[in-house]
Structures are given as C-alpha cells and as structure tokens.
Design a protein around this motif. Structure first.
Motif, PDB file in Angstrom:
ATOM      1  N   HIS A  16       0.831  -1.206   0.000  1.00  0.00           N
ATOM      2  CA  HIS A  16       0.000   0.000   0.000  1.00  0.00           C
ATOM      3  C   HIS A  16       0.866   1.256   0.000  1.00  0.00           C
ATOM      4  O   HIS A  16       0.534   2.239  -0.670  1.00  0.00           O
ATOM      5  N   ALA A  17       1.974   1.235   0.717  1.00  0.00           N
ATOM      6  CA  ALA A  17       2.884   2.383   0.737  1.00  0.00           C
ATOM      7  C   ALA A  17       3.504   2.604  -0.647  1.00  0.00           C
ATOM      8  O   ALA A  17       3.596   3.742  -1.132  1.00  0.00           O
ATOM      9  N   ILE A  18       3.904   1.519  -1.301  1.00  0.00           N
ATOM     10  CA  ILE A  18       4.474   1.627  -2.650  1.00  0.00           C
ATOM     11  C   ILE A  18       3.418   2.163  -3.615  1.00  0.00           C
ATOM     12  O   ILE A  18       3.679   3.080  -4.401  1.00  0.00           O
ATOM     13  N   SER A  19       2.233   1.616  -3.548  1.00  0.00           N
ATOM     14  CA  SER A  19       1.149   2.036  -4.419  1.00  0.00           C
ATOM     15  C   SER A  19       0.818   3.514  -4.219  1.00  0.00           C
ATOM     16  O   SER A  19       0.653   4.267  -5.189  1.00  0.00           O
ATOM     17  N   ARG A  20       0.748   3.950  -2.950  1.00  0.00           N
ATOM     18  CA  ARG A  20       0.492   5.368  -2.653  1.00  0.00           C
ATOM     19  C   ARG A  20       1.589   6.251  -3.238  1.00  0.00           C
ATOM     20  O   ARG A  20       1.328   7.308  -3.809  1.00  0.00           O
ATOM     21  N   MET A  21       2.843   5.814  -3.085  1.00  0.00           N
ATOM     22  CA  MET A  21       3.978   6.574  -3.596  1.00  0.00           C
ATOM     23  C   MET A  21       3.855   6.745  -5.115  1.00  0.00           C
ATOM     24  O   MET A  21       3.990   7.848  -5.646  1.00  0.00           O
ATOM     25  N   TYR A  22       3.583   5.641  -5.831  1.00  0.00           N
ATOM     26  CA  TYR A  22       3.439   5.716  -7.285  1.00  0.00           C
ATOM     27  C   TYR A  22       2.220   6.545  -7.681  1.00  0.00           C
ATOM     28  O   TYR A  22       2.259   7.306  -8.647  1.00  0.00           O
ATOM     29  N   ASN A  23       1.116   6.406  -6.951  1.00  0.00           N
ATOM     30  CA  ASN A  23      -0.086   7.185  -7.263  1.00  0.00           C
ATOM     31  C   ASN A  23       0.163   8.677  -7.093  1.00  0.00           C
ATOM     32  O   ASN A  23      -0.258   9.482  -7.920  1.00  0.00           O
ATOM     33  N   GLN A  24       0.860   9.050  -6.023  1.00  0.00           N
ATOM     34  CA  GLN A  24       1.172  10.466  -5.806  1.00  0.00           C
ATOM     35  C   GLN A  24       2.114  10.984  -6.887  1.00  0.00           C
ATOM     36  O   GLN A  24       1.944  12.086  -7.403  1.00  0.00           O
ATOM     37  N   GLY A  25       3.100  10.163  -7.249  1.00  0.00           N
ATOM     38  CA  GLY A  25       4.042  10.558  -8.292  1.00  0.00           C
ATOM     39  C   GLY A  25       3.390  10.668  -9.655  1.00  0.00           C
ATOM     40  O   GLY A  25       3.776  11.508 -10.470  1.00  0.00           O
ATOM     41  N   GLY A  26       2.396   9.849  -9.915  1.00  0.00           N
ATOM     42  CA  GLY A  26       1.727   9.846 -11.209  1.00  0.00           C
ATOM     43  C   GLY A  26       0.571  10.814 -11.307  1.00  0.00           C
ATOM     44  O   GLY A  26       0.028  11.034 -12.393  1.00  0.00           O
ATOM     45  N   LEU A  27       0.191  11.406 -10.176  1.00  0.00           N
ATOM     46  CA  LEU A  27      -0.967  12.299 -10.139  1.00  0.00           C
ATOM     47  C   LEU A  27      -0.856  13.416 -11.169  1.00  0.00           C
ATOM     48  O   LEU A  27      -1.782  13.661 -11.937  1.00  0.00           O
ATOM     49  N   GLU A  28       0.293  14.096 -11.208  1.00  0.00           N
ATOM     50  CA  GLU A  28       0.488  15.184 -12.168  1.00  0.00           C
ATOM     51  C   GLU A  28       0.495  14.679 -13.603  1.00  0.00           C
ATOM     52  O   GLU A  28       0.130  15.401 -14.523  1.00  0.00           O
ATOM     53  N   LYS A  29       0.945  13.447 -13.802  1.00  0.00           N
ATOM     54  CA  LYS A  29       1.026  12.874 -15.144  1.00  0.00           C
ATOM     55  C   LYS A  29      -0.287  12.227 -15.577  1.00  0.00           C
ATOM     56  O   LYS A  29      -0.415  11.783 -16.707  1.00  0.00           O
ATOM     57  N   GLY A  30      -1.230  12.120 -14.648  1.00  0.00           N
ATOM     58  CA  GLY A  30      -2.538  11.567 -14.993  1.00  0.00           C
ATOM     59  C   GLY A  30      -2.571  10.050 -15.083  1.00  0.00           C
ATOM     60  O   GLY A  30      -3.382   9.501 -15.826  1.00  0.00           O
ATOM     61  N   ILE A  31      -1.691   9.381 -14.340  1.00  0.00           N
ATOM     62  CA  ILE A  31      -1.711   7.917 -14.312  1.00  0.00           C
ATOM     63  C   ILE A  31      -1.678   7.429 -12.873  1.00  0.00           C
ATOM     64  O   ILE A  31      -1.243   8.133 -11.973  1.00  0.00           O
ATOM     65  N   THR A  32      -2.151   6.216 -12.709  1.00  0.00           N
ATOM     66  CA  THR A  32      -2.137   5.574 -11.397  1.00  0.00           C
ATOM     67  C   THR A  32      -1.051   4.504 -11.385  1.00  0.00           C
ATOM     68  O   THR A  32      -0.497   4.159 -12.437  1.00  0.00           O
TER      69      THR A  32
END
Length: 154
Positions: A16-32
C-alpha cells in the motif's frame, strides 16, 4: 498472533505504501500505479495480446478489462486485431501511452535504485527467495476455504 507478526500484514502495508507513492508521483502525469504497471507490460512496438496482460500482473481478467477500457478512453492505448490471429486482439500504446510508459519506467527504476542503495544484494536475494516461497505457498493453498475446513475437522 498479533497482526504485526503475520507475513501478510507486512506485505500489505508495504504494498500500500508503494502504491500510494506511485499514485502520488503519477498524479500530475494523470496515471495511477495500476495503469503504470499495465503500460510497462505492453510491448512498445508489437503491442501485447489482451489475454497475456492480466497474468503478467497477477490480476483478474475482469479488473483488467475495466482498466483497459478506462485507459482506452483516456487515450493511452488502443486495440488492434492481431495480424497473425484475427480472433485475438493486441493492446497497443498511443503516443501518449508511450510517454506515460516512459515516465512509469523511470519511476520504477528510481524506486528500485533507491532500495538497492539501502538494502544489500545479499538481503535482496534473500527477500526474492522468501517472496518466491510465499508465492509457492499461495499456489499450494489456492482453495483456502477447503484448507481451513480440513484444519477445523482435525
């Protein structure tokens, strides 16, 4: 047994921590995180048969179908009939999908490099061995309901 002493608790918390990290990083790029992993499993040049993607990601086909539909609507992928097998459909990347795939690849490489700076090769090797063993246990216990019934009847 306390939850902190269970294997699955630690896997779940870290995932879940990894997924949250990637989701936050991808937020500006429009990807999950999920769509990024799908993009990484689509061959850039040849595309990938739709039926091959779910097993590569350990996903259920139903979940992937919804995700692919969403990714198609947002212009990341398109479907193309397989030139060798007209019954099969290949998932292809759009130009935008290729850009998002490139970003996802950089994010994964950066994270893995960061982990490798903190964790020795020996520990990572042991980690991969343990994860493989856990995967074997999962395969052996696919029908956990029947396993529990057997234990209860002992």
């Amino acid at each position: 047994m306390k939850k902190e002493e269970t294997v699955d608790y630690h896997i779940k918390v870290v995932w879940h921590a990894i997924s949250r990290m990637y989701n936050q990083g991808g937020l500006e790029k429009g990807i999950t995180a999920s769509s990024g992993f799908v993009l990484l499993n689509i061959d850039i040049e040849e595309g990938t048969p739709a039926t091959k993607i779910a097993p590569l990601l350990g996903m259920e086909a139903r979940s992937l179908t919804r995700m692919l539909k969403n990714m198609e609507q947002t212009g990341l992928i398109y479907r193309e009939k397989d030139p060798n097998d007209k019954r099969s459909v290949r998932i292809m990347l759009t130009e935008e999908g290729k850009k998002k795939r490139s970003f996802s690849k950089k994010a994964v490489l950066y994270f893995n490099d960061s982990v490798r700076k903190k964790v020795s090769d020996e520990k990572l090797s042991a980690f991969f061995d343990v994860m493989s063993s856990i995967e074997e246990v999962i395969e052996e216990n696919r029908n956990i309901e029947q396993q529990i019934i057997l234990i209860e009847n002992e």
